[in-house]
Structure formats: C-alpha cells, structure tokens
Design an enzyme around this catalytic site. Structure first.
Site, PDB file in Angstrom:
ATOM      1  N   ASP A  42      26.359  43.104  55.653  1.00 43.47           N
ATOM      2  CA  ASP A  42      25.221  43.517  54.777  1.00 43.47           C
ATOM      3  C   ASP A  42      24.632  41.613  54.166  1.00 43.47           C
ATOM      4  O   ASP A  42      24.753  41.285  52.697  1.00 43.47           O
ATOM      5  CB  ASP A  42      26.304  43.998  53.680  1.00 43.47           C
ATOM      6  CG  ASP A  42      25.385  43.944  52.338  1.00 43.47           C
ATOM      7  OD1 ASP A  42      24.500  44.707  51.864  1.00 43.47           O
ATOM      8  OD2 ASP A  42      26.310  44.854  51.391  1.00 43.47           O
ATOM      9  N   GLU A  70      39.226  33.018  45.975  1.00 39.79           N
ATOM     10  CA  GLU A  70      38.501  31.840  45.234  1.00 39.79           C
ATOM     11  C   GLU A  70      36.764  31.638  45.023  1.00 39.79           C
ATOM     12  O   GLU A  70      36.114  32.832  45.436  1.00 39.79           O
ATOM     13  CB  GLU A  70      37.903  30.593  46.470  1.00 39.79           C
ATOM     14  CG  GLU A  70      37.773  29.585  47.208  1.00 39.79           C
ATOM     15  CD  GLU A  70      37.703  28.790  48.155  1.00 39.79           C
ATOM     16  OE1 GLU A  70      37.378  27.848  48.545  1.00 39.79           O
ATOM     17  OE2 GLU A  70      37.990  29.559  49.041  1.00 39.79           O
TER      18      GLU A  70
HETATM   19  P1  ADP Z   1      29.721  43.222  44.386  1.00 41.75           P
HETATM   20  O1  ADP Z   1      30.236  43.953  45.644  1.00 41.75           O
HETATM   21  O2  ADP Z   1      30.249  44.547  42.834  1.00 41.75           O
HETATM   22  O3  ADP Z   1      27.449  43.208  44.566  1.00 41.75           O
HETATM   23  P2  ADP Z   1      29.468  40.560  45.011  1.00 41.75           P
HETATM   24  O4  ADP Z   1      30.711  40.715  45.677  1.00 41.75           O
HETATM   25  O5  ADP Z   1      28.240  40.884  45.763  1.00 41.75           O
HETATM   26  O6  ADP Z   1      29.521  42.057  44.165  1.00 41.75           O
HETATM   27  O7  ADP Z   1      28.886  39.583  43.572  1.00 41.75           O
HETATM   28  C1  ADP Z   1      28.030  39.579  42.311  1.00 41.75           C
HETATM   29  C2  ADP Z   1      27.337  38.306  42.622  1.00 41.75           C
HETATM   30  O8  ADP Z   1      28.496  36.979  41.942  1.00 41.75           O
HETATM   31  C3  ADP Z   1      27.129  37.718  44.033  1.00 41.75           C
HETATM   32  O9  ADP Z   1      25.995  38.368  44.191  1.00 41.75           O
HETATM   33  C4  ADP Z   1      27.549  35.722  43.835  1.00 41.75           C
HETATM   34  O10 ADP Z   1      26.314  35.297  43.245  1.00 41.75           O
HETATM   35  C5  ADP Z   1      28.615  36.391  42.615  1.00 41.75           C
HETATM   36  N1  ADP Z   1      29.504  35.776  43.536  1.00 41.75           N
HETATM   37  C6  ADP Z   1      30.408  36.634  44.288  1.00 41.75           C
HETATM   38  N2  ADP Z   1      31.188  36.428  45.540  1.00 41.75           N
HETATM   39  C7  ADP Z   1      31.236  35.011  44.723  1.00 41.75           C
HETATM   40  C8  ADP Z   1      32.796  33.561  44.704  1.00 41.75           C
HETATM   41  N3  ADP Z   1      33.697  33.504  45.245  1.00 41.75           N
HETATM   42  N4  ADP Z   1      32.244  32.893  43.614  1.00 41.75           N
HETATM   43  C9  ADP Z   1      31.570  32.657  42.758  1.00 41.75           C
HETATM   44  N5  ADP Z   1      30.519  33.663  42.709  1.00 41.75           N
HETATM   45  C10 ADP Z   1      30.750  34.846  43.558  1.00 41.75           C
END
Ligand code: ADP
Length: 294
Positions: free
Chosen positions: A203, A99
């Site tokens: 984290d 989502e």
């Molecule tokens: P990684 O595991 O590559 O570090 P993240 O899951 O931390 O990636 O996601 C990177 C960035 O993307 C997050 O800091 C956030 O800003 C955005 N993000 C992550 N998940 C979502 C989501 N479900 N919906 C919208 N933006 C998201």
C-alpha cells in the site's frame, strides 16, 4: 477536557500501562483523526514517542494482521518500519501500539535511500509462491493471500476476482464490466512478466512513506505479501508518483523488465477496484478506461 476526550485518555492510559509500563505523565498528546477507519494518537513520555491506533468499527483481526505485517517487513532488515509494542483488544476495540516516528526534514539522499531500500525489500523471495501465511487487510478490505505458485494466477484469483466479485455483488459495477475483466484474465498471462515473488509493502503511497528523525524513509501501514514487485512500483504512481531519484535508485539496485510503463495500468486495476469498493464509483471511469485499452 471533554467527556469523550477523557474517556479516550483513560483508554490510552490503560494501553500504555499494559505495554509500556507507564501512563504517568504524558508530555505531549496529539490526536490523529486522519485514518480512514480508525482513531489514532501520537504521544510522548519521557522523550519516547508512541503511536497508538484503534478501531472504530467491527474489523476483526485488522491490527493483529497489521502487527504481523510490520514484523514481517522488520525481519528482513531491508527498510525501517515502526516496532510493534503491543496489540490486543480493550473495551471491544482492537488496538495497535507502536513506536512513534518523529519526523525531520528529508535528507538530500532521502529518495535515493528509499529506492535502494525498497529494492532490497523486494529482493526477499520465498519458495511458497505468491501469497502470505495469513489474510491481511488493504484499508478495511480483507486481502486473501493463499499461496499460489503462478503469479498471474495469484493476481487474478486473489486480487482482481475478489474485488470484482464484491463490486458486482454490491452493484457498483455492471455484469458487462465484470465480463470485460473475464476477457482480460485470459490475456494477462501474455501481458505480465513471470517473476519470482517479491515481498512488497502492498500500500505504498506517499502517506505511508514517512521521514524519520534521521531524515530517511520509514514505512507505515503495510499490507504486505509476496507478489509482483512491479505492482508495488505501479501503485507508487497512482497518486502523483515519487521523485525520479527514487525510481533511478530502485532500477540501479534491482532492474525491472522492459515495458513496465505499459503494464502500470494493469497492476493498478487492483487498487482501483479496492477504491471502488471502499470509497465508491468515482474510481470507475479509470477502471473502464484501462479495460477499454487492453
Ligand atoms: P490508517 O491505517 O488508519 O490509515 P495509518 O497507519 O496510515 O492509519 O496512519 C495514519 C497517519 O498517521 C499516517 O499517514 C502517518 O502520517 C501517521 N502515522 C502512522 N504511523 C505512525 C507512527 N508509527 N508514528 C507517527 N506517525 C504515524
């Protein structure tokens, strides 16, 4: 659209048709190159937001674990995380579809709500001890979670020793630094409180605390396990810390033992050593400073 973007668009369209039954008309499409190891895209179809990320390299099982992490936290009902919509492999890449979080401005009670909900998350405990039923990843580094009844033993064996061993093997630290860790391990049982294992996000820095469409907290990118909740609170202070209203609300709901501020550096040895291993020796002075203090 460039050749590369077209290929990526096709890749995403296949995931969408598999897990959302639709790829027809993507209304809004935004690449996120922000992740450290992955590519990600945020998109909207008919007012529904999706977030899809996929691996660039060879990190087997990374997203399967992340999907389980999200589901573990979701199952508690304590704090919002994105719902997992699909996880799998395509064209030799792993992907995770979830989502999408549409963000709004923070509500005035954002930090208080966050502190309360995190306290509720941490009130989830288990009789298995410290650990988790599977190995997950912190960044791209495997995080072993074999169940251990004693929390300090878990912290030493599954957290510090794993990172110190890897750093020594990769010659990022000297044998003298590893020796100092050994000395510290002997002291840790008298320095850390014996608390019940708490389910923690694992984290929790500001980049993983999003504001949802209601202006309230949604956590992303967990590498959860049952462990020291103080380790989680300590980690929040590593990159500047959160608003004091967050800590006040947390303490009001789940008070922590005296002396926490003195213990913060001890818990942060783990994420600091992860950073040494993943991002380089720039984090070593902070590690050496803590080792010299204790
Ligand atoms: P990684 O595991 O590559 O570090 P993240 O899951 O931390 O990636 O996601 C990177 C960035 O993307 C997050 O800091 C956030 O800003 C955005 N993000 C992550 N998940 C979502 C989501 N479900 N919906 C919208 N933006 C998201």
């Amino acid at each position: 659209m460039s050749q590369q973007s077209q290929e990526q668009y096709q890749f995403i369209a296949q995931i969408l048709s598999k897990h959302a039954g639709e790829s027809a008309h993507i209304d809004d499409f935004q690449f996120f190159y922000g992740g450290n190891f992955n590519l990600a895209v945020r998109l909207r179809i008919k007012n529904t937001e999706y977030f899809i990320k996929w691996t660039q390299g060879d990190y087997q099982g990374l997203f399967e674990a992340e999907a389980k992490n999200l589901e573990t936290i979701h199952a508690t009902g304590a704090i919002q995380v994105p719902r997992v919509l699909g996880v799998g492999q395509l064209e030799e890449k792993e992907y995770l579809m979830m989502e999408g979080i549409e963000s709004a401005d923070k509500q005035t009670n954002y930090w208080q709500d966050f502190g309360e909900k995190l306290a509720h998350l941490h009130q989830n405990t288990t009789a298995h001890g410290h650990g988790l039923a599977y190995t997950n990843f912190i960044g791209a580094a495997p995080q072993e979670n074999s169940w251990t009844l004693d929390g300090v033993t878990f912290f030493i064996e599954n957290r510090l020793k794993k990172q110190v061993g890897r750093a020594l093997y990769d010659r990022k630290i000297t044998p003298e630094v590893a020796e100092k860790f050994e000395t510290l391990y002997e002291r840790l049982p008298s320095l850390l409180p014996h608390e019940a294992p708490a389910l923690i996000h694992g984290d929790l820095w500001s980049g993983n605390a999003m504001v949802n469409d209601q202006g309230l907290i949604t956590l992303v990118d967990p590498c959860c396990y049952y462990g020291f909740r103080e380790a989680e609170l300590a980690f929040t202070t590593m990159f500047g810390g959160f608003d004091t209203k967050f800590y006040d609300a947390y303490h009001a709901n789940f008070p922590i033992e005296k002396g926490f501020h003195e213990r913060i550096p001890l818990y942060n040895l783990y994420p600091l050593m992860v950073h040494v291993n993943l991002f380089g020796e720039g984090y070593l002075p902070a590690v050496n400073k803590i080792l010299a203090t204790f």
